[in-house]
Design a protein around this motif. Structure first.
Motif, PDB file in Angstrom:
ATOM      1  N   LEU A  82       0.799  -1.225   0.000  1.00  0.00           N
ATOM      2  CA  LEU A  82       0.000   0.000   0.000  1.00  0.00           C
ATOM      3  C   LEU A  82       0.830   1.272   0.000  1.00  0.00           C
ATOM      4  O   LEU A  82       0.470   2.263  -0.623  1.00  0.00           O
ATOM      5  N   GLY A  83       1.945   1.248   0.724  1.00  0.00           N
ATOM      6  CA  GLY A  83       2.700   2.476   0.922  1.00  0.00           C
ATOM      7  C   GLY A  83       1.925   3.443   1.811  1.00  0.00           C
ATOM      8  O   GLY A  83       0.801   3.159   2.263  1.00  0.00           O
ATOM      9  N   MET A  84       2.513   4.630   2.055  1.00  0.00           N
ATOM     10  CA  MET A  84       1.866   5.630   2.898  1.00  0.00           C
ATOM     11  C   MET A  84       2.091   7.027   2.340  1.00  0.00           C
ATOM     12  O   MET A  84       3.115   7.299   1.714  1.00  0.00           O
ATOM     13  N   THR A  85       1.137   7.888   2.603  1.00  0.00           N
ATOM     14  CA  THR A  85       1.323   9.315   2.351  1.00  0.00           C
ATOM     15  C   THR A  85       1.948   9.927   3.591  1.00  0.00           C
ATOM     16  O   THR A  85       2.028   9.286   4.643  1.00  0.00           O
ATOM     17  N   ALA A  86       2.372  11.189   3.483  1.00  0.00           N
ATOM     18  CA  ALA A  86       2.939  11.880   4.647  1.00  0.00           C
ATOM     19  C   ALA A  86       1.912  11.939   5.778  1.00  0.00           C
ATOM     20  O   ALA A  86       2.252  11.757   6.956  1.00  0.00           O
ATOM     21  N   ASP A  87       0.655  12.180   5.412  1.00  0.00           N
ATOM     22  CA  ASP A  87      -0.388  12.243   6.444  1.00  0.00           C
ATOM     23  C   ASP A  87      -0.580  10.894   7.122  1.00  0.00           C
ATOM     24  O   ASP A  87      -0.818  10.822   8.334  1.00  0.00           O
ATOM     25  N   GLU A  88      -0.463   9.827   6.348  1.00  0.00           N
ATOM     26  CA  GLU A  88      -0.619   8.490   6.952  1.00  0.00           C
ATOM     27  C   GLU A  88       0.562   8.157   7.851  1.00  0.00           C
ATOM     28  O   GLU A  88       0.398   7.463   8.864  1.00  0.00           O
ATOM     29  N   ILE A  89       1.737   8.636   7.509  1.00  0.00           N
ATOM     30  CA  ILE A  89       2.888   8.454   8.407  1.00  0.00           C
ATOM     31  C   ILE A  89       2.592   9.096   9.754  1.00  0.00           C
ATOM     32  O   ILE A  89       2.823   8.506  10.815  1.00  0.00           O
ATOM     33  N   LYS A  90       2.074  10.326   9.689  1.00  0.00           N
ATOM     34  CA  LYS A  90       1.742  11.022  10.946  1.00  0.00           C
ATOM     35  C   LYS A  90       0.723  10.227  11.752  1.00  0.00           C
ATOM     36  O   LYS A  90       0.797  10.133  12.976  1.00  0.00           O
ATOM     37  N   LYS A  91      -0.230   9.644  11.048  1.00  0.00           N
ATOM     38  CA  LYS A  91      -1.309   8.928  11.726  1.00  0.00           C
ATOM     39  C   LYS A  91      -0.852   7.588  12.293  1.00  0.00           C
ATOM     40  O   LYS A  91      -1.159   7.246  13.436  1.00  0.00           O
ATOM     41  N   SER A 141       2.584   6.023  -1.464  1.00  0.00           N
ATOM     42  CA  SER A 141       1.256   5.417  -1.431  1.00  0.00           C
ATOM     43  C   SER A 141       0.842   4.930  -2.811  1.00  0.00           C
ATOM     44  O   SER A 141       1.264   5.471  -3.838  1.00  0.00           O
ATOM     45  N   PHE A 142      -0.007   3.885  -2.828  1.00  0.00           N
ATOM     46  CA  PHE A 142      -0.558   3.363  -4.074  1.00  0.00           C
ATOM     47  C   PHE A 142      -1.561   4.336  -4.703  1.00  0.00           C
ATOM     48  O   PHE A 142      -1.913   4.204  -5.882  1.00  0.00           O
ATOM     49  N   GLN A 143      -2.016   5.310  -3.917  1.00  0.00           N
ATOM     50  CA  GLN A 143      -3.055   6.216  -4.390  1.00  0.00           C
ATOM     51  C   GLN A 143      -2.528   7.077  -5.551  1.00  0.00           C
ATOM     52  O   GLN A 143      -1.389   7.536  -5.551  1.00  0.00           O
TER      53      GLN A 143
END
Length: 613
Positions: A82-91, A141-143
């Motif tokens: 999936l990977g992560m966005t910067a916001d998802e890292i924070k979360k 992220s895959f997005q």
């Protein structure tokens, strides 16, 4: 575009990472399991999204790669999930889900239970700080349209997020290994950890150019898809130096809990030795532990194989296993499945079951002794084997011996031998009267099993074939007349008391059939049984060290005894008595050293009396 950011990881104590390292140090190799498991989760989730149509890109190669760079002192775990966005890292990374860090510190400051800490607080990714002084995440992220990001932390509560260069989706976790953990910079060390924890993960794991795991172990497949050779091949994969198992059970349960696995029955002979660490426990194909005592009943620890249940968390404590309701249900279910399998084998092909009996009897008896429910299920297929290698269930055996082996008090008396070779003369004496003799020759289990049968079966007792003279073993209140008169009886008693010369031996003069031995040695059942139990670890310790007490039974109707009684030569009477007594000792393996030498010389001397010169 990723905005550069610095901040503080959201936890309630500055000392969390030193605590992680301190309390998890004894099992710090699990960092690799945690990180690879996270990569597998990310990959599996992407595959799930693709199956639902929520990810329309190409999945491509989904291998997870573990890389080692000894020069840079780094270990990297890379996935294309999936990977992560910067916001998802924070979360997901910056907020450690600790409920009450202060309570955590107080609760565990004097304890070293690493599994319990992980199990309670789900450290997961942060276990990497057990071996790393600095950790980087480079992820995309895959997005669609997502930008790659880089996260870095040096083991303090400070982190940094920046932009990064990464062409493909997924995550790279880069561990900069600390000086005190440089053992993990050795290829063989990482290989051993991967082989231990990741051998059956459902996504291919590559290390040094080689896929090290089997993503589709046979326990994940339906039994209808598999042949005997598949099960045997998998057994060799688990235990490459073992002989073939006798048979196996394929577990596949989805209600009221999830459970899959395969349990193999190895050949079990000789000493009762629990094969601990032979059953492996997994959660979604991730290895948890091979200490499965609380998941598997004690007697089933003799089996081998794997159990996989997602209802057991990856990081489990001993206290969790003991208290968890699902674990108790799994324990009971496995017992039932094993009993059902054995019952099926018995009913389907009894002859084949009997041929396996010597290899599985130890396991079944142990189970019946240690587990009440298993006893109830096993009572119908547990076999009793006699000295003629004939088999019978307990009910069949009771019916078999009922006509001849019922005593004056209406008790069924089963005779048994613990050593058919040593006790052959006693066995022959019993069988000459039509009695049956069981073989109970496993010293570690059969003394306990005998006691169990006597507790469970009404008006049923077992007596070792050399515990008494035969007509006392099964007392039918029938007496024979002695051919000796009272004076002759007194003489025989005196001669044998002198010949025996042992205050631990009790001499009895009995009228027995002439075909019985002139002298036999018997061991009181109660004392002998207590001693056997003690040696097997279940009785009073002092019993094992006590001297051997025995009875000497002199058959007053035997021609040799009549000759002793009628002889006018005291020297001849004494020699014959000593010879008859030594023969009885010899038959029990009790004649040794100087006494054995004297017996041989006396035998030659007596034999020479019958040789014409």
């Amino acid at each position: 575009m990723v905005t550069e950011e610095k901040g503080t990881i959201s936890i309630h104590t500055e000392n969390i990472f030193p605590i992680i390292k301190k309390f998890l140090y004894s099992d710090h190799e699990i960092f690799l399991r945690e990180l690879v498991s996270n990569a597998v989760d990310a990959t599996q989730k992407l595959k799930r999204l693709a199956s639902l149509g929520e990810f329309k890109g190409e999945l491509g190669d989904l291998k997870i790669k573990v890389s080692l760079d000894k020069e840079k002192k780094t270990i990297t775990i890379s996935d294309r999930g999936l990977g992560m966005t910067a916001d998802e890292i924070k979360k997901y990374i910056n907020q450690i889900a600790f409920s009450g860090a202060t309570e955590f510190v107080e609760k565990y400051k004097d304890k070293g239970d690493d599994k319990q800490i992980i199990g309670n607080f789900g450290l997961g990714f942060y276990s990497s700080f057990m071996v790393a002084k600095n950790v980087e995440i480079i992820t995309k992220s895959f997005q669609e349209g997502a930008e790659p990001a880089r996260w870095e932390c040096d083991g303090s509560t400070q982190f940094e997020i920046t932009g990064a260069e990464k062409a493909d989706r997924g995550s790279d976790i880069i561990l900069h290994v600390a000086e005190d953990s440089e053992e993990f910079l050795e290829s063989h060390r990482l290989s051993a950890i991967l082989n231990k924890y990741c051998k059956f993960l459902p996504v291919e794991i590559e290390f040094e150019g080689t896929v090290i795991n089997n993503p589709n172990p046979i326990w994940t497949k339906s039994p209808s898809e598999l042949k005997d050779e598949d099960y045997l091949s998998f057994y060799k994969e688990l235990y490459p130096f073992s002989g073939d198992p006798l048979f196996w059970i394929h577990l596949n349960v989805d209600y009221p809990f999830n459970l899959t696995g395969i349990l193999y029955f190895p050949k079990i002979k000789g000493e009762l030795e629990v094969n601990r660490n032979k059953i492996q426990l997994y959660s979604r194909q991730v290895f948890i532990t091979d200490e499965v005592k609380d998941v598997v009943p004690e007697f089933l620890m003799l089996l081998q194989g794997v159990i996989d249940s997602p209802d057991i968390p990856l990081n489990v404590s001993r206290s969790f296993l003991q208290a968890d309701g699902n674990v108790k249900k799994i324990n009971s279910h496995i017992t039932k499945k094993v009993a059902d399998k054995l019952s099926e084998l018995f009913n389907k092909d009894r002859k084949a079951f009997e041929e396996k009996w010597d290899d599985i009897s130890l396991f079944i008896k142990y189970g019946m002794i240690s587990d009440e429910k298993f006893y109830d299920r096993a009572a119908n297929f547990c076999l009793l084997k006699n000295t003629e290698n004939q088999y019978a269930t307990m009910e069949e055996y009771k019916e078999k011996i009922k006509p001849l082996q019922t005593d004056k008090d209406e008790n069924l008396v089963a005779l048994y031998s613990s050593d058919a070779g040593k006790q052959d003369s006693y066995i022959q004496s019993a069988t000459s009267r039509g009695y049956d003799v069981l073989l109970m020759d496993n010293a570690m289990i059969d003394s306990h099993f005998i006691n169990l049968l006597e507790r469970k079966i009404d008006k049923f007792t077992l007596k070792r074939v050399d515990a008494e003279r035969i007509d006392k073993l099964i007392d039918k209140d029938e007496k024979m007349e002695s051919v000796l008169n009272d004076d002759q009886k007194g003489k025989v008693k005196d001669v044998f008391t002198k010949a025996i010369g042992n205050d631990k031996a009790k001499m009895e003069l009995e009228a027995l059939p002439v075909e019985e031995l002139p002298v036999s040695i018997t061991f009181p059942e109660f004392i002998r049984r207590m001693k056997d139990m003690s040696m097997a670890g279940g009785g009073m310790p002092f019993m094992a060290n006590m001297g051997e007490e025995y009875q000497v039974v002199v058959n007053s109707n035997h021609p040799m005894i009549r000759k002793i009684a009628e002889s006018g030569d005291a020297s001849v009477s004494e020699k014959l008595a000593k010879q008859a007594f030594d023969l009885a000792l010899l038959s029990q393996g009790m004649l040794k050293g100087k006494e054995l030498t004297n017996f041989i010389r006396r035998s030659v001397e007596l034999e020479s009396l019958f040789i014409e010169v």
